[in-house]
Structure formats: structure tokens, C-alpha cells
Design an enzyme around this catalytic site. Structure first.
Site, PDB file in Angstrom:
ATOM      1  N   ASP A  11       0.747  -1.142  -0.096  1.00 25.65           N
ATOM      2  CA  ASP A  11       0.032   0.158  -0.021  1.00 25.65           C
ATOM      3  C   ASP A  11       0.894   1.120  -0.189  1.00 25.65           C
ATOM      4  O   ASP A  11       2.301   1.065  -0.192  1.00 25.65           O
ATOM      5  CB  ASP A  11      -0.832  -0.093   1.129  1.00 25.65           C
ATOM      6  CG  ASP A  11      -0.252   0.186   2.513  1.00 25.65           C
ATOM      7  OD1 ASP A  11       0.943   0.445   2.665  1.00 25.65           O
ATOM      8  OD2 ASP A  11      -0.941   0.146   3.768  1.00 25.65           O
ATOM      9  N   HIS A  12       0.379   2.305   0.180  1.00 27.45           N
ATOM     10  CA  HIS A  12       1.036   3.677   0.187  1.00 27.45           C
ATOM     11  C   HIS A  12       2.210   3.789   1.336  1.00 27.45           C
ATOM     12  O   HIS A  12       3.247   4.115   1.049  1.00 27.45           O
ATOM     13  CB  HIS A  12       0.106   4.929   0.214  1.00 27.45           C
ATOM     14  CG  HIS A  12      -0.646   4.733   1.532  1.00 27.45           C
ATOM     15  ND1 HIS A  12      -1.836   4.130   1.512  1.00 27.45           N
ATOM     16  CD2 HIS A  12      -0.488   5.524   2.584  1.00 27.45           C
ATOM     17  CE1 HIS A  12      -2.315   4.335   2.713  1.00 27.45           C
ATOM     18  NE2 HIS A  12      -1.536   5.167   3.409  1.00 27.45           N
ATOM     19  N   CYS A  68       3.018  -3.305   4.056  1.00 30.97           N
ATOM     20  CA  CYS A  68       2.051  -2.063   4.518  1.00 30.97           C
ATOM     21  C   CYS A  68       2.963  -1.319   5.808  1.00 30.97           C
ATOM     22  O   CYS A  68       3.784  -1.844   6.133  1.00 30.97           O
ATOM     23  CB  CYS A  68       0.737  -2.347   4.706  1.00 30.97           C
ATOM     24  SG  CYS A  68       0.320  -3.361   6.056  1.00 30.97           S
ATOM     25  N   GLY A  69       2.274  -0.378   6.203  1.00 30.83           N
ATOM     26  CA  GLY A  69       2.946   0.404   7.584  1.00 30.83           C
ATOM     27  C   GLY A  69       3.370  -0.573   8.495  1.00 30.83           C
ATOM     28  O   GLY A  69       4.656  -0.513   8.754  1.00 30.83           O
ATOM     29  N   GLY A  71       2.346  -3.840   8.462  1.00 26.84           N
ATOM     30  CA  GLY A  71       2.319  -5.527   8.137  1.00 26.84           C
ATOM     31  C   GLY A  71       1.237  -5.987   8.319  1.00 26.84           C
ATOM     32  O   GLY A  71       0.587  -7.020   7.946  1.00 26.84           O
ATOM     33  N   GLY A  73      -2.527  -4.902   8.524  1.00 22.54           N
ATOM     34  CA  GLY A  73      -3.479  -5.041   7.519  1.00 22.54           C
ATOM     35  C   GLY A  73      -3.219  -6.020   6.275  1.00 22.54           C
ATOM     36  O   GLY A  73      -4.277  -6.757   5.950  1.00 22.54           O
ATOM     37  N   HIS A 101       8.439 -23.633  10.042  1.00 19.99           N
ATOM     38  CA  HIS A 101       7.637 -24.288  10.688  1.00 19.99           C
ATOM     39  C   HIS A 101       5.940 -24.104  10.240  1.00 19.99           C
ATOM     40  O   HIS A 101       5.490 -24.930  10.254  1.00 19.99           O
ATOM     41  CB  HIS A 101       7.614 -23.888  12.180  1.00 19.99           C
ATOM     42  CG  HIS A 101       8.749 -24.046  13.076  1.00 19.99           C
ATOM     43  ND1 HIS A 101       8.837 -23.873  14.319  1.00 19.99           N
ATOM     44  CD2 HIS A 101       9.742 -25.026  12.615  1.00 19.99           C
ATOM     45  CE1 HIS A 101       9.954 -24.406  14.696  1.00 19.99           C
ATOM     46  NE2 HIS A 101      10.571 -24.929  13.682  1.00 19.99           N
ATOM     47  N   ARG A 112       7.031   0.709   8.022  1.00 17.35           N
ATOM     48  CA  ARG A 112       7.117   1.818   8.772  1.00 17.35           C
ATOM     49  C   ARG A 112       8.083   1.387   9.903  1.00 17.35           C
ATOM     50  O   ARG A 112       8.652   2.222  10.729  1.00 17.35           O
ATOM     51  CB  ARG A 112       5.944   2.358   9.313  1.00 17.35           C
ATOM     52  CG  ARG A 112       5.188   3.064   8.047  1.00 17.35           C
ATOM     53  CD  ARG A 112       4.010   3.799   8.902  1.00 17.35           C
ATOM     54  NE  ARG A 112       3.246   4.427   7.651  1.00 17.35           N
ATOM     55  CZ  ARG A 112       1.979   4.676   7.815  1.00 17.35           C
ATOM     56  NH1 ARG A 112       1.215   3.980   8.915  1.00 17.35           N
ATOM     57  NH2 ARG A 112       1.410   5.297   6.965  1.00 17.35           N
ATOM     58  N   ARG A 135       6.309 -32.922  11.958  1.00 20.35           N
ATOM     59  CA  ARG A 135       5.224 -32.595  13.021  1.00 20.35           C
ATOM     60  C   ARG A 135       4.570 -31.182  12.360  1.00 20.35           C
ATOM     61  O   ARG A 135       3.353 -30.929  12.472  1.00 20.35           O
ATOM     62  CB  ARG A 135       5.734 -32.323  14.281  1.00 20.35           C
ATOM     63  CG  ARG A 135       6.661 -31.403  14.360  1.00 20.35           C
ATOM     64  CD  ARG A 135       7.195 -31.304  16.028  1.00 20.35           C
ATOM     65  NE  ARG A 135       7.625 -29.948  16.095  1.00 20.35           N
ATOM     66  CZ  ARG A 135       8.999 -29.788  16.171  1.00 20.35           C
ATOM     67  NH1 ARG A 135       9.899 -30.768  15.337  1.00 20.35           N
ATOM     68  NH2 ARG A 135       9.715 -28.696  16.439  1.00 20.35           N
ATOM     69  N   ARG A 139       0.384 -29.815  11.271  1.00 21.59           N
ATOM     70  CA  ARG A 139      -0.159 -28.587  11.810  1.00 21.59           C
ATOM     71  C   ARG A 139      -0.654 -27.722  10.700  1.00 21.59           C
ATOM     72  O   ARG A 139      -1.714 -27.131  10.853  1.00 21.59           O
ATOM     73  CB  ARG A 139       0.981 -27.786  12.718  1.00 21.59           C
ATOM     74  CG  ARG A 139       1.250 -28.569  13.917  1.00 21.59           C
ATOM     75  CD  ARG A 139       2.276 -28.250  14.654  1.00 21.59           C
ATOM     76  NE  ARG A 139       2.656 -29.011  15.913  1.00 21.59           N
ATOM     77  CZ  ARG A 139       3.785 -28.883  16.515  1.00 21.59           C
ATOM     78  NH1 ARG A 139       4.925 -28.322  15.951  1.00 21.59           N
ATOM     79  NH2 ARG A 139       4.114 -29.729  17.552  1.00 21.59           N
TER      80      ARG A 139
END
Length: 148
Positions: A11-12, A68-69, A71, A73, A101, A112, A135, A139
Site C-alpha cells: 500500500d502507500h 504495508c505500514g 504489516g 493490514g 515451521h 514503517r 510434525r 499442523r
């Protein structure tokens, strides 16, 4: 990790770091598909996260990088897709663990909160780490929501 074409979206707030990421990928010789955004003009991160997720899911790109700023969002949006395992990394150790993992197929960077050198270290670790299976396979098979 076997790299096909790296999908990149931001994004911006992530745009300045994305410019560095694109240079890094070019220097490494990785093919890239840029899903935008293409400036620091205000935009909505889902408009770029969804196309990246779809590109990873349909095999057009692998892996992906989203920025993103914070992360947050991007990661919230990306992980709505059943075939996506996006991991937010702000240091080398996290980048290694999300691959080993969780078999992360999209690396999310907090634009940011990290500098270019840290981003490079994180990407180096993400690209050089492999899924351990065992394992951890059991998961990650439990992650997708199954229709009842």
C-alpha cells in the site's frame, strides 16, 4: 525454497520499502510480478493484497512479498485466502521460522518499522529457509477452514 516468480504488493505506507525490495529482487536475478501500488498516494491495502494472494494460490507467482505500514493490514487480508500462509517478519529469526515451521508462502514486511538493511537480511533468510515438514506438516494441514 524454489522461487518461480516473486509477487510483490504494497500500500502507500509500504511503497518506499517496496522500491528497495524490487531493487533487491532484481539484483538477485529473481523474476518479479508487481501487483502495485505504484506511488505513495493513499490507497486501500486489500486492493493489492487480494490479487497477490490469488496469484500465489493459482500458481502464477511463488512466493509473495507484501508490505504495508505495520504489516498487519496485509497479513489479515492475505490470510483470509485458504491457500495462503502469510507470515509477518521484522527480524531474521522470524523469517526463518515462518518458512521452517509454517511453510509461509508470503512474507509480510512492516514498512514503517524496518530499514532497508533489515529487510534485506529478512528476505535473505526467508528465501534460504526450507519447510521442515514432519510434525509441522500435520499442523499446517489443520489451518484451512473446512466446510461442514
Amino acid at each position: 525454497m524454489e522461487i518461480k516468480t516473486v509477487g510483490v504488493a504494497c500500500d502507500h505506507a509500504g511503497f518506499p520499502l517496496k522500491q528497495f525490495v524490487l531493487q533487491y529482487l532484481e539484483k538477485k536475478g529473481y523474476p518479479v510480478k508487481d501487483y502495485g501500488t505504484y506511488s505513495d498516494k493513499s490507497v486501500d491495502y486489500p486492493d493489492f493484497a487480494h490479487p497477490l494472494a490469488e496469484g500465489v494460490e493459482n500458481g502464477e507467482v511463488y512466493p509473495g512479498i507484501a508490505i504495508c505500514g505495520s504489516g498487519e493490514g496485509m497479513i489479515m487480508t492475505l490470510n483470509k485466502h485458504q491457500g495462503i500462509r502469510a507470515g509477518l517478519a521484522w527480524c531474521k529469526d522470524i523469517a526463518q521460522l515462518i518458512r521452517q515451521h509454517n511453510n509461509a508462502n508470503i512474507l509480510v514486511l512492516p514498512g514503517r518499522f524496518i530499514d532497508n538493511k533489515t529487510a534485506e537480511i529478512i528476505m535473505d533468510e526467508f528465501f534460504s529457509s526450507n519447510f521442515e515438514g514432519g510434525r509441522h506438516e500435520r499442523r499446517i494441514e489443520k489451518i484451512p477452514v473446512k466446510n461442514k
